[in-house]
Write a protein that holds these residues in place. Structure first.
Motif, PDB file in Angstrom:
ATOM      1  N   VAL A  54     -30.049 -30.112 -34.356  1.00  0.00           N
ATOM      2  CA  VAL A  54     -30.139 -30.434 -32.925  1.00  0.00           C
ATOM      3  C   VAL A  54     -28.899 -29.759 -32.806  1.00  0.00           C
ATOM      4  CG1 VAL A  54     -29.790 -32.074 -31.233  1.00  0.00           C
ATOM      5  CG2 VAL A  54     -31.332 -32.583 -33.018  1.00  0.00           C
ATOM      6  N   GLY A  55     -28.703 -29.317 -31.408  1.00  0.00           N
ATOM      7  CA  GLY A  55     -27.579 -28.599 -30.852  1.00  0.00           C
ATOM      8  C   GLY A  55     -27.486 -29.216 -29.292  1.00  0.00           C
ATOM      9  N   PHE A  56     -26.193 -29.348 -28.907  1.00  0.00           N
ATOM     10  CA  PHE A  56     -25.950 -29.616 -27.907  1.00  0.00           C
ATOM     11  C   PHE A  56     -25.329 -28.584 -26.967  1.00  0.00           C
ATOM     12  CE2 PHE A  56     -23.431 -32.088 -24.273  1.00  0.00           C
ATOM     13  CZ  PHE A  56     -24.442 -32.757 -23.632  1.00  0.00           C
ATOM     14  N   VAL A  57     -25.643 -28.329 -25.479  1.00  0.00           N
ATOM     15  CA  VAL A  57     -24.943 -27.414 -24.624  1.00  0.00           C
ATOM     16  C   VAL A  57     -24.464 -27.640 -23.431  1.00  0.00           C
ATOM     17  CG1 VAL A  57     -25.167 -25.000 -23.824  1.00  0.00           C
ATOM     18  CG2 VAL A  57     -26.201 -25.469 -25.860  1.00  0.00           C
ATOM     19  N   GLN A  58     -23.291 -27.647 -23.129  1.00  0.00           N
ATOM     20  CA  GLN A  58     -22.740 -27.846 -21.641  1.00  0.00           C
ATOM     21  C   GLN A  58     -22.605 -26.592 -21.083  1.00  0.00           C
ATOM     22  OE1 GLN A  58     -19.258 -30.165 -22.102  1.00  0.00           O
ATOM     23  NE2 GLN A  58     -20.454 -32.113 -21.959  1.00  0.00           N
ATOM     24  N   PRO A  80     -33.884 -30.116 -21.261  1.00  0.00           N
ATOM     25  CA  PRO A  80     -32.743 -30.542 -20.274  1.00  0.00           C
ATOM     26  C   PRO A  80     -32.265 -31.894 -20.097  1.00  0.00           C
ATOM     27  CG  PRO A  80     -34.855 -29.355 -19.166  1.00  0.00           C
ATOM     28  CD  PRO A  80     -35.180 -29.612 -20.638  1.00  0.00           C
ATOM     29  N   VAL A  81     -31.190 -32.327 -20.083  1.00  0.00           N
ATOM     30  CA  VAL A  81     -30.633 -33.740 -19.873  1.00  0.00           C
ATOM     31  C   VAL A  81     -30.026 -34.121 -18.512  1.00  0.00           C
ATOM     32  CG1 VAL A  81     -28.974 -35.299 -21.119  1.00  0.00           C
ATOM     33  CG2 VAL A  81     -30.016 -33.463 -22.460  1.00  0.00           C
ATOM     34  N   VAL A  82     -29.085 -33.199 -18.234  1.00  0.00           N
ATOM     35  CA  VAL A  82     -28.405 -33.143 -16.820  1.00  0.00           C
ATOM     36  C   VAL A  82     -28.627 -31.996 -16.291  1.00  0.00           C
ATOM     37  CG1 VAL A  82     -26.366 -33.645 -15.619  1.00  0.00           C
ATOM     38  CG2 VAL A  82     -26.822 -35.052 -17.721  1.00  0.00           C
ATOM     39  N   GLY A  83     -29.201 -31.988 -14.819  1.00  0.00           N
ATOM     40  CA  GLY A  83     -29.353 -30.859 -13.994  1.00  0.00           C
ATOM     41  C   GLY A  83     -30.582 -30.001 -14.449  1.00  0.00           C
ATOM     42  N   GLU A  84     -31.115 -29.209 -13.558  1.00  0.00           N
ATOM     43  CA  GLU A  84     -31.919 -28.082 -13.758  1.00  0.00           C
ATOM     44  C   GLU A  84     -31.376 -26.983 -14.577  1.00  0.00           C
ATOM     45  OE1 GLU A  84     -34.977 -28.659 -10.055  1.00  0.00           O
ATOM     46  OE2 GLU A  84     -33.124 -27.817  -9.698  1.00  0.00           O
ATOM     47  N   LEU A  85     -32.045 -26.416 -15.381  1.00  0.00           N
ATOM     48  CA  LEU A  85     -31.485 -25.179 -16.140  1.00  0.00           C
ATOM     49  C   LEU A  85     -32.244 -23.936 -15.672  1.00  0.00           C
ATOM     50  CD1 LEU A  85     -31.819 -26.600 -19.825  1.00  0.00           C
ATOM     51  CD2 LEU A  85     -29.637 -26.279 -18.218  1.00  0.00           C
ATOM     52  N   GLY A 115     -37.157 -34.122 -17.964  1.00  0.00           N
ATOM     53  CA  GLY A 115     -38.469 -34.456 -18.054  1.00  0.00           C
ATOM     54  C   GLY A 115     -39.516 -33.384 -18.621  1.00  0.00           C
ATOM     55  N   THR A 116     -38.972 -32.135 -18.709  1.00  0.00           N
ATOM     56  CA  THR A 116     -39.749 -31.065 -19.224  1.00  0.00           C
ATOM     57  C   THR A 116     -38.929 -30.420 -20.364  1.00  0.00           C
ATOM     58  OG1 THR A 116     -38.769 -29.369 -17.860  1.00  0.00           O
ATOM     59  CG2 THR A 116     -40.566 -30.553 -16.906  1.00  0.00           C
ATOM     60  N   SER A 137     -26.608 -29.809 -18.649  1.00  0.00           N
ATOM     61  CA  SER A 137     -26.430 -29.782 -20.149  1.00  0.00           C
ATOM     62  C   SER A 137     -28.015 -30.010 -20.825  1.00  0.00           C
ATOM     63  CB  SER A 137     -25.543 -31.250 -20.445  1.00  0.00           C
ATOM     64  OG  SER A 137     -26.093 -32.123 -20.341  1.00  0.00           O
ATOM     65  N   TYR A 138     -28.098 -29.677 -21.907  1.00  0.00           N
ATOM     66  CA  TYR A 138     -29.341 -29.706 -22.593  1.00  0.00           C
ATOM     67  C   TYR A 138     -29.272 -29.776 -24.227  1.00  0.00           C
ATOM     68  CZ  TYR A 138     -28.507 -24.550 -23.332  1.00  0.00           C
ATOM     69  OH  TYR A 138     -28.180 -23.514 -23.736  1.00  0.00           O
ATOM     70  N   PHE A 139     -30.122 -30.357 -24.754  1.00  0.00           N
ATOM     71  CA  PHE A 139     -30.055 -30.311 -26.359  1.00  0.00           C
ATOM     72  C   PHE A 139     -31.089 -29.244 -26.834  1.00  0.00           C
ATOM     73  CE2 PHE A 139     -28.955 -34.769 -25.653  1.00  0.00           C
ATOM     74  CZ  PHE A 139     -27.959 -34.870 -26.754  1.00  0.00           C
ATOM     75  N   TYR A 140     -31.148 -28.617 -27.824  1.00  0.00           N
ATOM     76  CA  TYR A 140     -31.953 -27.717 -28.381  1.00  0.00           C
ATOM     77  C   TYR A 140     -32.046 -28.216 -30.083  1.00  0.00           C
ATOM     78  CZ  TYR A 140     -28.172 -25.479 -30.748  1.00  0.00           C
ATOM     79  OH  TYR A 140     -27.300 -24.890 -31.474  1.00  0.00           O
TER      80      TYR A 140
END
Length: 177
Positions: A54-58, A80-85, A115-116, A137-140
């Motif tokens: 798992v990685g996390f990106v801001q 996606p975790v916070v905001g639209e990407l 949510g997607t 921010s998002y996880f991958y």
């Protein structure tokens, strides 16, 4: 008849969750990789007996100029975790020397909302996502390897014909199922 037991909620901390798993904390910790508009914490948790991580990106918001992409040997999911990407993807093409590069002429830019998620097929070229309207921010989750190991070319590969991409934001992104 069952008995109801009430328990108190508590803050998530590494020491309180140790018996149940591990806790990922990013604020206040140095990113392992970064670019012009993003910071990434690669490999912050292992899954599937270490085969995936798992990685996390801001990321900053606003359209970015994309000059290069990377690709994974296996599937990768972006969540996606916070905001639209905005996630740019492309298929590949061979350059004049026969080297595989991302094809800017076949690139697409998808909007991902919390949510997607986008599950990219193996070998799909992609840039680091950026926030559509502001920081995000998002996880991958991907096959375990560091970005710098990609292609044996330092991870990031310029487009064929040295093209660059910029995104134009459409007004409506309500087409997501």
């Amino acid at each position: 008849m069952s008995i109801l037991r009430e328990i108190e909620t508590e803050a998530l901390r590494p020491e309180t969750a140790a018996d149940f798993g591990s806790v990922l904390v990013f604020d206040g910790h140095a990113a392992s990789n970064s670019g012009e508009w993003w910071r990434c914490w690669e490999g912050c948790a292992e899954l599937s007996a270490g085969r995936q991580w798992v990685g996390f990106v801001q990321t900053e918001g606003g359209s970015q100029e994309i000059r290069e992409m990377e690709r994974e040997p296996g599937t990768e999911i972006v969540i996606p975790v916070v905001g639209e990407l905005v996630q740019l993807v492309a298929t590949g093409t061979d350059d004049a020397t026969g080297l595989q590069r991302p094809d800017a002429l076949k690139a697409r830019a998808f909007v991902l909302k919390p949510g997607t998620a986008l599950v990219m097929a193996p070998g799909i070229w992609h840039a680091a996502a950026f926030g559509l309207r502001g920081p995000a921010s998002y996880f991958y989750v991907a096959e375990r390897r560091r970005a710098g190991e990609s292609e044996g070319r330092g991870g990031w590969v310029a487009f064929a014909d040295r093209l660059r991409l910029a995104c134009r934001t459409a007004v409506n992104h309500e087409g997501i199922v």
